[in-house]
Scaffold this motif. Structure first.
Motif, PDB file in Angstrom:
ATOM      1  N   UNK A  47       0.758  -1.210  -0.008  1.00 50.05           N
ATOM      2  CA  UNK A  47       0.234   0.112  -0.023  1.00 50.05           C
ATOM      3  C   UNK A  47       0.938   1.194  -0.106  1.00 50.05           C
ATOM      4  N   UNK A  48       1.864   1.378   0.909  1.00 48.03           N
ATOM      5  CA  UNK A  48       2.719   2.422   1.085  1.00 48.03           C
ATOM      6  C   UNK A  48       3.610   2.726  -0.363  1.00 48.03           C
ATOM      7  N   UNK A  49       3.974   1.649  -1.001  1.00 51.16           N
ATOM      8  CA  UNK A  49       4.580   1.722  -2.336  1.00 51.16           C
ATOM      9  C   UNK A  49       3.942   2.355  -3.210  1.00 51.16           C
ATOM     10  N   UNK A  50       2.710   2.338  -3.364  1.00 44.80           N
ATOM     11  CA  UNK A  50       1.739   3.128  -4.115  1.00 44.80           C
ATOM     12  C   UNK A  50       1.728   4.526  -4.071  1.00 44.80           C
ATOM     13  N   UNK A  51       1.975   5.073  -2.800  1.00 45.86           N
ATOM     14  CA  UNK A  51       2.338   6.551  -2.686  1.00 45.86           C
ATOM     15  C   UNK A  51       3.721   7.213  -3.101  1.00 45.86           C
TER      16      UNK A  51
END
Length: 250
Positions: A47-51
């Motif tokens: 999820x954080x990679x997508x940010x």
């Protein structure tokens, strides 16, 4: 004299074989660890990679997964090559060790480079992502990631909760901030942005996310460089065993 030299060579070869076999056993275990770190980064923290606008962080994790898989296969191949004493297999094994060495050094270097530029990248892009992509139909994964970020790290907005004043969805729904900013998560709790109701963290989510990513980059870099250094020992053992074996059709 010739018999003595032959016995000495045989004894040395046997020692090298067992040293290399022991190395390969621990090398295989290291492959499991390397792959585990890569998979954990991609699955648990996706999820954080997508940010992150840059794919460097994800690329480092993918390289570790690939290197870990090759390490496990190479460890088995190394054991076979060692006990069968086949020079051809030892050559293949050495080349694979060298390839893995380069892959892991690359993962470590990428992690180090990205570590240096992460702060500037987040400053330039995180606020824009929150404003332009939160609760937009085609960016549902961004919405999930932002909500998870704010709840998990107990923060609100990129730099502060006031960042959400520029998000049209938040304003259109009568909220001051998304509900994920609330200390107690309930429907439309984001209509009140008092410190007793929402997270008011100095520096906003950007400082939290930066520390989180940097900590994981340290792990990726340390694993990549650490295993690469261990492989140098394996390559030395392989060269010594290769030279100690007599030339033959194999």
């Amino acid at each position: 004299m010739g018999v003595y030299e032959e016995k000495k060579q045989t004894c040395g070869t046997i020692c090298l074989k067992y040293l290399l076999f022991t190395f390969n056993f621990f090398f295989w275990l290291a492959g499991v660890v390397v792959m585990g770190v890569g998979v954990w980064t991609l699955l648990e923290k996706s999820d954080y990679i997508s940010l992150l606008p840059s794919k460097t962080y994800a690329a480092s994790a993918y390289i570790l997964v690939l290197a870990g898989a090759i390490v496990m296969v190479t460890g088995v191949l190394g054991c076979c090559a060692t006990f069968k004493e086949q020079r051809r297999l030892l050559r293949v094994y050495f080349v694979l060790l060298l390839c893995i060495f380069l892959l892991e050094v690359l993962a470590g270097v990428l992690a180090y480079i990205y570590y240096q530029q992460l702060n500037e990248e987040l400053k330039l892009n995180l606020k824009e992502t929150l404003i332009r992509k939160y609760e937009v139909g085609s960016y549902e994964h961004i919405t999930r990631a932002v909500d998870k970020l704010q709840q998990e790290f107990k923060c609100c907005g990129s730099n502060s909760s006031s960042d959400w004043k520029e998000n049209s969805w938040v304003m259109d729904t009568g909220r001051k901030v998304p509900d994920s900013c609330c200390k107690t998560l309930t429907e439309k709790c984001g209509v009140r942005d008092h410190p007793s109701n929402i997270y008011k963290v100095e520096g906003g989510c950007i400082t939290k996310l930066e520390k989180f990513i940097q900590d994981h980059l340290k792990i990726i870099g340390a694993v990549g460089i650490g295993i690469a250094c261990v492989q140098i020992v394996g390559m030395v053992f392989t060269c010594c065993l290769y030279r100690s074996l007599k030339e033959g059709p194999y």
